[in-house]
Design an enzyme around this catalytic site. Structure first.
Site, short mmCIF file in Angstrom:
data_model
loop_
_atom_site.label_atom_id
_atom_site.label_comp_id
_atom_site.label_asym_id
_atom_site.label_seq_id
_atom_site.Cartn_x
_atom_site.Cartn_y
_atom_site.Cartn_z
N ASP A 159 0.84 -1.20 0.00
CA ASP A 159 0.00 0.00 0.00
C ASP A 159 0.88 1.26 0.00
O ASP A 159 2.11 1.16 0.13
CB ASP A 159 -0.93 -0.03 1.23
CG ASP A 159 -2.28 0.61 0.95
OD1 ASP A 159 -2.35 1.50 0.07
OD2 ASP A 159 -3.27 0.25 1.62
N TRP A 192 1.18 2.28 -6.42
CA TRP A 192 1.97 3.45 -6.81
C TRP A 192 1.17 4.49 -7.60
O TRP A 192 1.08 5.66 -7.20
CB TRP A 192 3.23 2.92 -7.51
CG TRP A 192 4.12 3.88 -8.21
CD1 TRP A 192 4.01 5.25 -8.32
CD2 TRP A 192 5.30 3.54 -8.93
NE1 TRP A 192 5.04 5.75 -9.06
CE2 TRP A 192 5.85 4.73 -9.45
CE3 TRP A 192 5.96 2.33 -9.19
CZ2 TRP A 192 7.01 4.75 -10.21
CZ3 TRP A 192 7.12 2.35 -9.95
CH2 TRP A 192 7.64 3.56 -10.45
N PRO A 193 0.51 4.10 -8.73
CA PRO A 193 -0.20 5.14 -9.48
C PRO A 193 -1.36 5.77 -8.71
O PRO A 193 -1.58 6.98 -8.83
CB PRO A 193 -0.69 4.42 -10.74
CG PRO A 193 -0.52 2.97 -10.50
CD PRO A 193 0.52 2.80 -9.44
N LEU A 194 -2.08 4.99 -7.92
CA LEU A 194 -3.19 5.54 -7.13
C LEU A 194 -2.73 6.73 -6.28
O LEU A 194 -3.39 7.76 -6.22
CB LEU A 194 -3.78 4.45 -6.24
CG LEU A 194 -4.69 4.89 -5.08
CD1 LEU A 194 -5.93 5.62 -5.57
CD2 LEU A 194 -5.10 3.69 -4.24
N TYR A 195 -1.57 6.59 -5.65
CA TYR A 195 -1.09 7.64 -4.76
C TYR A 195 -0.35 8.75 -5.51
O TYR A 195 -0.09 9.80 -4.94
CB TYR A 195 -0.20 7.04 -3.65
CG TYR A 195 -1.02 6.26 -2.63
CD1 TYR A 195 -1.55 6.90 -1.52
CD2 TYR A 195 -1.30 4.90 -2.81
CE1 TYR A 195 -2.33 6.21 -0.59
CE2 TYR A 195 -2.06 4.19 -1.90
CZ TYR A 195 -2.58 4.85 -0.79
OH TYR A 195 -3.35 4.17 0.12
N ASP A 219 -10.52 2.77 -3.62
CA ASP A 219 -10.97 1.47 -3.12
C ASP A 219 -12.40 1.19 -3.59
O ASP A 219 -13.25 2.08 -3.58
CB ASP A 219 -11.01 1.47 -1.59
CG ASP A 219 -9.62 1.39 -0.97
OD1 ASP A 219 -8.62 1.46 -1.72
OD2 ASP A 219 -9.55 1.26 0.27
#
Ligand SMILES: *[C@@H]1O[C@H](CO)[C@@H](O)[C@H](O)[C@H]1NC(C)=O
Ligand SMILES: *[C@@H]1O[C@H](CO)[C@@H](O)[C@H](O)[C@H]1NC(C)=O
Ligand SMILES: *[C@@H]1O[C@H](CO)[C@@H](O)[C@H](O)[C@H]1NC(C)=O
Ligand SMILES: *[C@@H]1O[C@H](CO)[C@@H](O)[C@H](O)[C@H]1NC(C)=O
Length: 430
Positions: A159, A192-195, A219
């Site tokens: 995460d 990685w890309p989500l954040y 999510d």
């Protein structure tokens, strides 16, 4: 003919956006079960022993996966999410499982899961803390990777909470190297890309070199609005993200919530169909010990799983949006095509979607064989470019079908570009 095939193979290799992480894993989208959406951070084993995050939960899930046909259908990974560790590392700086909820420890749990012919996934975080406030791996990547390898873990969900976004890439890359250094094959699931998206467009070439799949967006929740928002995000970023998917690395739109409380059966069919079209990991988050037979049948539908696991490994695209219908298409091996028609009109009854005289539908020249998979299996027989097909789609439901070229002129078909086979110029009559 052989020469034509060889040229096609070479071209498709060159057109790959990037090399995948070279660990031999996730050659097809990962299938399994992951605790988060259904069981979250329930650590109260005194009051809720059946549903709390404990070794019992994963052992029971593994038992059911073998007994009830899940393993046979292809679901392989039993995955732990957040809230498994103790709040303290041990004297050697290693993560340790919460001693009360995991009295046997993770190694013993991994042995148990392996004895069932399944694989165990675990969870950690690239930053200072996990999202639920347990110890993060920042500064401990090599120790944690080695600990997971020593325990016999097969997958790591990593995460991105509590991390300086400018160091995200470095952190994910460092952990990828640390996992490689253990010499154990551990599937690496990133966020990685989500954040990174809130700050800048992520580098999908680098991500594909580093991770086996990667979360891009929020999510998933147990609701149709959540599933819809994921589909809309994916479609509106498909030109950026879809080319990076392929054997070894996949876009991850998050868990399947089929079999829970929030989706109607039609909506569950839509999630299953579209996750297959998106070449998404199929990680269920539900209670396999108590699941409705219709949801179970849907999750184990071999025709849909075949689309998901197609060896060509190309992610599908949304190709049309007309009158609240969406058409999504995924090219499959052997020049086949999977098509999903989603009815986004949330009022009224079933609506007809008519496909007729499609100029771009070249795989049906001279003939093709159409098989509907959802809402029910139906062989629609031999069709041509001049055929008219009528599909009936329920509100928020999806019709899913495959198109197989027959009597094909092999050489001509192989020269077609994927775009040429698209049915995006489909006419709709209501
Ligand atoms: C580590 O990386 C090398 C080179 O990319 C690769 O050949 C090897 O299989 C990897 N090992 C593991 C355990 O992932
Ligand atoms: C990644 O590894 C490099 C080389 O060891 C190190 O300089 C850097 O600080 C590390 N970054 C993070 C976020 O751990
Ligand atoms: C993206 O990452 C790749 C591979 O690490 C690198 O070669 C490339 O320069 C990066 N692109 C940008 C725009 O930073
Ligand atoms: C069309 O596909 C169906 C389902 O796979 C199959 O049973 C049928 O034999 C096929 N028909 C032809 C003519 O290939």
């Amino acid at each position: 003919m052989y020469r034509a095939l060889f040229v096609v193979a070479a071209v498709s290799l060159m057109s790959r956006a990037a090399e995948a992480l070279d660990n031999g894993l996730a050659l097809k989208p990962t299938m399994g079960w992951l605790h988060w959406e259904r069981f979250m951070c329930n650590i109260d084993c005194d009051r809720d022993p059946n549903n709390c995050i404990s070794e019992r939960l994963y052992m029971q899930m593994a038992d059911v996966m073998v007994k009830e046909g899940w393993k046979e259908a292809g679901y392989e990974y039993v995955c732990i999410d957040d809230c498994w560790p103790s709040h303290q590392r041990d004297a050697q700086g290693r993560l340790q499982a919460d001693p009360k909820r995991f009295p046997g420890g993770i190694k013993k749990l991994a042995d148990y899961v392996h004895s069932k012919g399944l694989k165990l996934g675990i969870y950690a975080d690239v930053g200072k803390n996990t999202c639920a406030g347990y110890p993060g791996s920042l500064g401990y990547y090599e120790i944690d990777a080695q600990t997971f390898a020593d325990w016999g873990v097969d997958l790591l969900k990593f995460d991105g909470c509590y991390m300086d976004w400018k160091l995200l890439g470095e952190g994910y890359i460092n952990m990828s190297k640390a996992l490689n250094k253990t010499e154990r094959s551990i599937l690496y699931s990133c966020e990685w890309p989500l954040y990174e998206w809130p700050f800048q467009q992520p580098n999908y070439t680098a991500i594909r070199e580093t991770c086996n799949h990667w979360r891009n967006f929020d999510d998933v929740y147990d609701s149709w609005s959540s599933v819809k928002s994921i589909l809309e995000w994916t479609a509106s970023h498909q030109n950026i993200i879809a080319p990076s998917a392929g054997p070894g690395g996949w876009n991850d739109p998050d868990m399947l919530v089929i079999g829970n409380f929030g989706l109607s059966h039609d909506q569950q069919e839509s999630q299953m169909a579209l996750w297959a079209i998106m070449a998404a990991p199929l990680l269920m988050s539900n209670d396999l010990r108590d699941i409705c037979p219709r949801s179970k049948k849907l999750l184990q539908n071999a025709y849909i799983i075949d689309i998901s696991q197609d060896p060509l490994g190309k992610q599908g695209y949304r190709t049309a949006k007309v009158d609240s219908f969406e058409v999504w298409e995924r090219p499959l091996s052997k020049n086949r095509l999977a098509v999903a028609v989603l009815n986004q009109q949330e009022i009224g009854g079933p609506r007809g979607y008519v496909i007729r005289a499609v100029p771009g539908w070249k795989i049906c020249d001279p003939e093709c064989n159409v098989t509907q998979i959802l809402p029910q299996y139906k062989e629609m027989g031999i069709q041509t470019q001049k055929s008219t097909l009528v599909l009936s789609v329920n509100p928020s439901g999806t019709a899913l079908f495959t198109i197989t070229p027959t009597k094909s002129d092999f050489q001509r078909l192989h020269k077609l570009k994927w775009q040429d086979t698209s049915i995006k110029r489909t006419h709709v009559t209501l």
